[in-house]
Design a protein around this motif. Structure first.
Motif, PDB file in Angstrom:
ATOM      1  N   THR A 109     -73.259 -39.822 -10.505  1.00 12.32           N
ATOM      2  CA  THR A 109     -74.336 -40.247 -11.866  1.00 12.32           C
ATOM      3  C   THR A 109     -75.295 -39.315 -12.055  1.00 12.32           C
ATOM      4  O   THR A 109     -74.652 -37.876 -11.159  1.00 12.32           O
ATOM      5  N   GLY A 110     -76.116 -39.084 -13.632  1.00 10.86           N
ATOM      6  CA  GLY A 110     -76.847 -38.206 -13.466  1.00 10.86           C
ATOM      7  C   GLY A 110     -76.248 -37.318 -14.073  1.00 10.86           C
ATOM      8  O   GLY A 110     -74.833 -36.822 -14.851  1.00 10.86           O
ATOM      9  N   SER A 111     -77.055 -35.733 -13.794  1.00  8.94           N
ATOM     10  CA  SER A 111     -75.723 -34.275 -14.132  1.00  8.94           C
ATOM     11  C   SER A 111     -74.834 -34.270 -13.712  1.00  8.94           C
ATOM     12  O   SER A 111     -74.210 -33.783 -15.024  1.00  8.94           O
ATOM     13  N   SER A 112     -74.318 -34.667 -12.668  1.00 10.51           N
ATOM     14  CA  SER A 112     -72.775 -34.581 -12.042  1.00 10.51           C
ATOM     15  C   SER A 112     -72.070 -35.400 -12.675  1.00 10.51           C
ATOM     16  O   SER A 112     -70.797 -34.109 -13.421  1.00 10.51           O
TER      17      SER A 112
ATOM     18  N   PRO B  10     -64.721 -31.640  -9.205  1.00 14.20           N
ATOM     19  CA  PRO B  10     -64.746 -32.473  -8.005  1.00 14.20           C
ATOM     20  C   PRO B  10     -65.833 -33.820  -7.444  1.00 14.20           C
ATOM     21  O   PRO B  10     -65.916 -34.057  -8.285  1.00 14.20           O
ATOM     22  N   GLY B  11     -64.805 -34.966  -6.782  1.00 14.04           N
ATOM     23  CA  GLY B  11     -65.781 -35.429  -6.179  1.00 14.04           C
ATOM     24  C   GLY B  11     -65.169 -36.604  -6.618  1.00 14.04           C
ATOM     25  O   GLY B  11     -63.973 -36.277  -8.055  1.00 14.04           O
TER      26      GLY B  11
ATOM     27  N   GLN C 265     -68.479 -34.946 -17.008  1.00 14.60           N
ATOM     28  CA  GLN C 265     -67.534 -35.506 -18.281  1.00 14.60           C
ATOM     29  C   GLN C 265     -67.405 -35.261 -19.664  1.00 14.60           C
ATOM     30  O   GLN C 265     -66.751 -35.148 -20.658  1.00 14.60           O
ATOM     31  N   ALA C 266     -68.588 -33.989 -19.968  1.00 14.67           N
ATOM     32  CA  ALA C 266     -68.073 -33.235 -21.063  1.00 14.67           C
ATOM     33  C   ALA C 266     -67.040 -32.403 -20.845  1.00 14.67           C
ATOM     34  O   ALA C 266     -66.548 -31.478 -21.550  1.00 14.67           O
TER      35      ALA C 266
END
Length: 388
Positions: A173-176, A166-167, A181-182
């Motif tokens: 940035t950050g946890s999103s 999503p997005g 990426q993971a």
């Protein structure tokens, strides 16, 4: 000048991006460990010839398609979750996918079709070496979804591995960002090709000699098994002149920027001859018949896909289609033809394509005066094909 190369079109397939469906039941599969951490369950498709870490068992669908080489089917493995949609798509071709130029066009078409379907931007697009196998990795972003793709060629099979998150990944940035990426990395890193099918066919190479000869206002090719009358009083260009016109056509195509010089290699394209109304050394040519042969990756290719690809990829800004791909029978053989008009020169080009012995036999009629077209069509209707 005429664009001489007909591309083989790829049957492209938009990939799903749903995030709302309920997850399927827990699979009967073993866990996979990446860097010491159990991150998912290893799903294996024996028929598909791959393993990959889907979080749960994917949904499998097989869809029949009309591909460039005839009837085929696409198999899709998809799993939508709340945080990502995972997918693997398989398409088998009749011959091994070893031609890098042809593969790159297929990867370009896949990328562009996916971007168009998503109304999105291509954020990155790079060559991928998956071990010894050639591929492409692309990232495509719309305002609401980011699609990360890996396309990999393995023998006659094309794999497309995808993760839709999503997005816009580029703005996160950050946890999103870290979480998306993971997920992408885990899924991509877990992919393994376990079996490569054997190709059903072999690509047909261009012969050294097409057995071309002329006499009594006629053309003959022993290789293609054709005879054809030519317009009375027209000029058959010599080999040097034919080579010059091929070079002019190559330079024109390169200026348009939609092809590359590799297209004009002798093993890929051969201009057999040009027959013109007039002598190019002393006057401007307003009508000509150009005969060509092109190597095509698949011996069972359908001519319509080549004429459609020509229109989609190789017209200059001044050229417009006046007649879209149309079936016609000449000499008892199925052809497809398409016509364009160049507003800058006033010239029309009528391209005829047929599959002859697994090679694309092409004739281009270039004209301004409809009377010249009528004379050339008399010749086209005189085509005769001998037995193979």
């Amino acid at each position: 000048m005429i664009r001489y190369i007909m591309l083989v079109a790829l049957m492209v397939f938009p990939l799903g991006t749903s995030f709302s469906q309920k997850p399927p039941p827990t699979p009967r599969s073993s866990p996979v460990t990446i860097r010491g951490e159990i991150v998912s369950r290893l799903y294996e498709s024996e028929s598909g010839g791959f393993k990959i870490a889907f979080p749960y068992t994917p949904r499998i669908e097989t869809t029949p398609i009309d591909a460039v080489f005839g009837k085929s089917e696409i198999t899709t493995y998809t799993l939508p979750t709340a945080l990502a949609t995972y997918g693997v798509v398989i398409l088998d071709f009749p011959t091994d996918l070893t031609d890098l130029l042809d593969l790159n066009y297929r990867f370009d078409q896949l990328r562009d079709a996916q971007a168009a379907q998503m109304k999105a931007r291509v954020m990155s697009d790079a060559e991928l070496n998956f071990g010894t196998r050639y591929g492409r990795e692309s990232v495509i972003e719309s305002d609401s979804v980011t699609m990360s793709l890996r396309a990999i060629a393995a023998g006659p099979r094309l794999f497309v591995v995808s993760v839709a998150t999503p997005g816009r990944l580029s703005q996160q940035t950050g946890s999103s960002l870290a979480g998306n990426q993971a997920r992408i990395k885990r899924f991509f890193d877990s992919f393994e090709i376990t079996k490569v099918p054997v190709s059903a066919q072999k690509r047909v190479e261009l012969p050294e000699d097409f057995g071309l000869s002329f006499g009594d206002n006629s053309l003959r090719s022993d290789f293609f098994g054709i005879t054809m009358s030519l317009p009375a009083g027209w000029t058959v260009l010599n080999n040097t002149q034919v080579d010059e016109f091929l070079a002019i056509g190559r330079d024109s195509a390169l200026r348009v920027g939609k092809t590359s010089v590799e297209h004009f290699a002798p093993g890929r394209i051969r201009m057999l001859t040009i027959v013109s109304k007039g002598d190019p050394e002393v006057e401007i040519l307003h009508a000509s018949m150009t005969f060509m042969a092109e190597r095509v990756p698949f011996p069972t290719f359908l001519p319509k896909h080549l004429t459609d690809a020509y229109v989609a990829n190789f017209l200059s800004d001044a050229e417009k289609v006046t007649k879209s791909s149309t079936d016609i029978v000449l000499g008892g053989t199925d052809f497809v033809w398409v016509e364009t008009h160049d507003s800058s020169s006033g010239a029309y080009k009528r391209l005829f394509v047929t599959n002859r012995k697994g090679i694309s036999f092409q004739v281009v009629l270039t004209y301004i005066d409809p009377k010249d077209l009528a004379e050339m069509m008399v010749s086209m209707n005189s085509l005769k094909f001998n037995g193979d």
